[in-house]
Design a protein around this motif. Structure first.
Motif, PDB file in Angstrom:
ATOM      1  N   ALA A  53      14.798 -21.459  20.016  1.00 31.98           N
ATOM      2  CA  ALA A  53      14.681 -20.265  19.185  1.00 31.98           C
ATOM      3  C   ALA A  53      15.909 -19.380  19.371  1.00 31.98           C
ATOM      4  O   ALA A  53      16.553 -19.373  20.430  1.00 31.98           O
ATOM      5  CB  ALA A  53      13.423 -19.493  19.558  1.00 31.98           C
ATOM      6  N   ALA A  54      16.213 -18.607  18.339  1.00 32.52           N
ATOM      7  CA  ALA A  54      17.356 -17.696  18.380  1.00 32.52           C
ATOM      8  C   ALA A  54      16.924 -16.239  18.407  1.00 32.52           C
ATOM      9  O   ALA A  54      17.734 -15.367  18.731  1.00 32.52           O
ATOM     10  CB  ALA A  54      18.261 -17.941  17.174  1.00 32.52           C
ATOM     11  N   THR A  55      15.678 -15.971  18.061  1.00 37.16           N
ATOM     12  CA  THR A  55      15.181 -14.598  18.028  1.00 37.16           C
ATOM     13  C   THR A  55      13.817 -14.530  18.717  1.00 37.16           C
ATOM     14  O   THR A  55      13.150 -15.553  18.901  1.00 37.16           O
ATOM     15  CB  THR A  55      15.019 -14.099  16.583  1.00 37.16           C
ATOM     16  N   GLU A  56      13.413 -13.313  19.077  1.00 34.07           N
ATOM     17  CA  GLU A  56      12.095 -13.135  19.685  1.00 34.07           C
ATOM     18  C   GLU A  56      10.988 -13.575  18.730  1.00 34.07           C
ATOM     19  O   GLU A  56       9.994 -14.173  19.159  1.00 34.07           O
ATOM     20  CB  GLU A  56      11.886 -11.671  20.073  1.00 34.07           C
ATOM     21  N   ALA A  57      11.156 -13.289  17.444  1.00 30.44           N
ATOM     22  CA  ALA A  57      10.137 -13.674  16.464  1.00 30.44           C
ATOM     23  C   ALA A  57       9.992 -15.189  16.408  1.00 30.44           C
ATOM     24  O   ALA A  57       8.872 -15.724  16.371  1.00 30.44           O
ATOM     25  CB  ALA A  57      10.488 -13.113  15.090  1.00 30.44           C
ATOM     26  N   GLU A  58      11.123 -15.909  16.409  1.00 29.84           N
ATOM     27  CA  GLU A  58      11.068 -17.374  16.414  1.00 29.84           C
ATOM     28  C   GLU A  58      10.422 -17.888  17.699  1.00 29.84           C
ATOM     29  O   GLU A  58       9.585 -18.800  17.655  1.00 29.84           O
ATOM     30  CB  GLU A  58      12.479 -17.958  16.290  1.00 29.84           C
ATOM     31  N   GLU A  59      10.815 -17.300  18.832  1.00 24.19           N
ATOM     32  CA  GLU A  59      10.274 -17.751  20.113  1.00 24.19           C
ATOM     33  C   GLU A  59       8.759 -17.576  20.156  1.00 24.19           C
ATOM     34  O   GLU A  59       8.020 -18.462  20.587  1.00 24.19           O
ATOM     35  CB  GLU A  59      10.938 -16.988  21.262  1.00 24.19           C
ATOM     36  N   SER A  60       8.286 -16.419  19.704  1.00 29.29           N
ATOM     37  CA  SER A  60       6.857 -16.148  19.707  1.00 29.29           C
ATOM     38  C   SER A  60       6.113 -17.119  18.803  1.00 29.29           C
ATOM     39  O   SER A  60       5.109 -17.728  19.206  1.00 29.29           O
ATOM     40  CB  SER A  60       6.598 -14.700  19.263  1.00 29.29           C
ATOM     41  N   ALA A  61       6.600 -17.289  17.583  1.00 30.43           N
ATOM     42  CA  ALA A  61       5.918 -18.152  16.609  1.00 30.43           C
ATOM     43  C   ALA A  61       5.892 -19.600  17.090  1.00 30.43           C
ATOM     44  O   ALA A  61       4.871 -20.294  16.988  1.00 30.43           O
ATOM     45  CB  ALA A  61       6.606 -18.052  15.251  1.00 30.43           C
ATOM     46  N   ARG A  62       7.012 -20.077  17.619  1.00 31.02           N
ATOM     47  CA  ARG A  62       7.083 -21.477  18.052  1.00 31.02           C
ATOM     48  C   ARG A  62       6.261 -21.705  19.323  1.00 31.02           C
ATOM     49  O   ARG A  62       5.647 -22.773  19.482  1.00 31.02           O
ATOM     50  CB  ARG A  62       8.544 -21.873  18.260  1.00 31.02           C
ATOM     51  N   ALA A  63       6.240 -20.724  20.199  1.00 25.74           N
ATOM     52  CA  ALA A  63       5.423 -20.856  21.407  1.00 25.74           C
ATOM     53  C   ALA A  63       3.938 -20.890  21.049  1.00 25.74           C
ATOM     54  O   ALA A  63       3.162 -21.661  21.640  1.00 25.74           O
ATOM     55  CB  ALA A  63       5.711 -19.703  22.360  1.00 25.74           C
ATOM     56  N   LEU A  64       3.537 -20.069  20.100  1.00 27.88           N
ATOM     57  CA  LEU A  64       2.131 -20.079  19.669  1.00 27.88           C
ATOM     58  C   LEU A  64       1.770 -21.389  18.985  1.00 27.88           C
ATOM     59  O   LEU A  64       0.669 -21.927  19.193  1.00 27.88           O
ATOM     60  CB  LEU A  64       1.863 -18.892  18.732  1.00 27.88           C
ATOM     61  N   GLN A  65       2.686 -21.931  18.190  1.00 30.19           N
ATOM     62  CA  GLN A  65       2.415 -23.211  17.547  1.00 30.19           C
ATOM     63  C   GLN A  65       2.306 -24.328  18.583  1.00 30.19           C
ATOM     64  O   GLN A  65       1.434 -25.196  18.495  1.00 30.19           O
ATOM     65  CB  GLN A  65       3.524 -23.549  16.533  1.00 30.19           C
ATOM     66  N   HIS A  66       3.191 -24.290  19.578  1.00 31.83           N
ATOM     67  CA  HIS A  66       3.138 -25.269  20.664  1.00 31.83           C
ATOM     68  C   HIS A  66       1.805 -25.181  21.396  1.00 31.83           C
ATOM     69  O   HIS A  66       1.184 -26.215  21.707  1.00 31.83           O
ATOM     70  CB  HIS A  66       4.303 -25.013  21.623  1.00 31.83           C
ATOM     71  N   LEU A  67       1.337 -23.967  21.674  1.00 37.48           N
ATOM     72  CA  LEU A  67       0.060 -23.804  22.361  1.00 37.48           C
ATOM     73  C   LEU A  67      -1.079 -24.346  21.510  1.00 37.48           C
ATOM     74  O   LEU A  67      -1.957 -25.070  22.019  1.00 37.48           O
ATOM     75  CB  LEU A  67      -0.176 -22.323  22.680  1.00 37.48           C
ATOM     76  N   GLU A  68      -1.065 -24.030  20.234  1.00 33.59           N
ATOM     77  CA  GLU A  68      -2.157 -24.515  19.385  1.00 33.59           C
ATOM     78  C   GLU A  68      -2.106 -26.033  19.232  1.00 33.59           C
ATOM     79  O   GLU A  68      -3.153 -26.698  19.183  1.00 33.59           O
ATOM     80  CB  GLU A  68      -2.121 -23.832  18.017  1.00 33.59           C
TER      81      GLU A  68
END
Length: 453
Positions: free
Chosen positions: A188-203
């Motif tokens: 990820a390059a931004t906090e928004a990307e990091e958050s969204a991708r981390a949540l998708q990974h968790l789900e």
């Protein structure tokens, strides 16, 4: 402040000799350690028998949130010892009830029932037991780059190398990647990307593990020993939504981050998130007497209204520990310690650390809040290569060892873990003490700079 005892090297040598003869130390190769013999401590300082004084930027193990030897807490322990030194946990005892009430007053949401333990690891053990019994499920999800304690299940939940030697894969423990933008596992390059991708990974992890098999997700609200990685906006709220979606219990571990450390009573307040269970210890009474616990919401507490909870501890809610908690919480309220921690982080410690990062090539990132900060030390700011390898030991860890020695030479006792040094002084540390610590860090970082490329 000066040491309260005259230097007495012979006494220090006797203390050291008895330690080496009989004390078995945690996390250590016993023949390779040389523990400092401590003669005394007060406020933000401690000193040895040679009269050397150190500004403690570790708060013990990040627990002396109101410093050492606060007279009101010491007096409360003494008074309680004279009144009722101990009593079994099955009884209602005034100081135990008052400690529980004061803690519940400060926890977010409806976390109004308190199960007392002797420390953070036992709190985690009991929180996951409650979650399993409440849901009828067995699996537990926890993050890499985490620490939850050294008891049986807690160490398996832990996501750092301290788990490896005891990794019997406690039934159903599954690790996943939590967000950490500086070393993003999600590109990820931004906090928004990091958050969204981390949540998708968790789900995705939940989907492949089977949602109906998962009892709980446990996260440190702000991971502590693993690096003080404040989660990006939206992440914890997203985890809360995922837990609600699948009927999973959400546990926040506030053992280190709680009781003023982040500039709030609990770190969860920064994110407007309420977990189902919350573990605490350390700062609840500044570590003066061992105490921890689980704050429980109404729904989970109701599970055990008619059904016995199969767990307990001989010293649960020990009167001396609870007296220390009551006094500590009162001191924190009266002296506005939480507000002070927020001020120190925003106006003194945070800006000071960022100024050091601008001048020292060894500082890759500064992150934190309140009196809960980390410097990520690197060989190269562009590549972000850590100053020492992951879990380095021996010669490979020499740059961090040299940094630590330089800090101590300058009168600062540093918190060091892998390639990081954490700035975690007492929540009531003074501005002058912080500036003293920053000056010592400045000098020590010149040693770390020698190992950069």
């Amino acid at each position: 402040m000066t040491p309260h005892v005259e230097p007495d090297p012979r006494a220090g040598a006797a203390v050291k000799a008895a330690d080496r003869a009989h004390v078995f130390h945690s996390w250590s190769a016993q023949g390779l350690i040389d523990p400092l013999a401590v003669a005394g401590a007060e406020g933000s300082y401690f000193w040895d028998y040679d009269g050397n004084r150190y500004l403690d930027f570790t708060s013990g193990l990040v627990y002396t949130n109101i410093g050492y030897q606060h007279p009101k807490v010491v007096a409360a322990i003494q008074e309680q010892a004279g009144k009722l030194a101990t009593f079994a946990p099955a009884f209602a005892v005034d100081v135990r009830s008052e400690a529980a009430r004061l803690i519940a007053e400060r926890t977010p949401g409806d976390l109004d029932k308190i199960f007392f333990t002797n420390g953070g690891a036992e709190a985690v053990e009991n929180a996951v037991r409650m979650a399993r019994l409440h849901t009828g499920r067995t699996k537990l999800l926890s993050a890499y780059r985490s620490y939850h304690g050294a008891t049986s299940t807690a160490i398996n939940l832990t996501g750092d190398p301290r788990r490896w030697a005891s990794d019997t894969a406690s039934a159903g423990v599954v690790h996943f990647w939590a967000p950490f933008l500086y070393r993003s596992p999600f590109y990820a390059a931004t906090e928004a990307e990091e958050s969204a991708r981390a949540l998708q990974h968790l789900e995705d992890t939940i989907a492949f593990e089977g949602p109906a098999t998962i009892a709980a997700i446990i996260l440190e609200t702000v991971p502590g020993t693993a690096g003080i990685m404040t989660p990006p906006p939206g992440y914890l709220a997203g985890v809360r939504e995922i837990c609600d979606k699948y009927g999973i219990v959400f546990i926040l571990d506030e053992v280190m981050a709680g009781f003023g450390r982040t500039g709030k009573w609990f770190a969860a307040e920064h994110f407007d998130v309420v977990p189902d269970l919350m573990t605490f210890a350390k700062g609840v009474n500044s570590g003066y007497v061992p105490l921890g616990g689980v704050a429980i919401n109404a729904e989970i507490a109701a599970t055990f209204d008619k059904r016995p909870y199969p767990g307990g501890l001989t010293y649960s809610g020990h009167p001396l520990a609870c007296a220390a908690a009551v006094a500590t919480l009162q001191v924190m309220e009266d002296e506005k310690v939480v507000e002070h921690a927020a001020h120190i982080g925003e106006n003194v410690l945070g800006p000071g650390l960022r100024e050091l990062a601008e001048r020292h090539p060894s500082v890759g990132e500064v992150r934190g809040t309140g009196v809960f900060w980390a410097l990520d030390l690197v060989k190269n700011k562009e590549t972000r290569e850590p100053l020492v390898p992951y879990n380095a030991a021996g010669e490979a860890n020499a740059p961090m060892a040299a940094f630590g020695a330089a800090a101590k030479k300058n009168g600062l006792w540093p918190f060091i873990n892998m390639n990081r040094t954490h700035a975690v002084p007492a929540c009531n540390v003074s501005e002058a003490e912080v500036k003293e610590g920053l000056a010592a860090l400045d000098a020590a970082l010149t040693v770390a700079d020698e190992h950069t490329a």
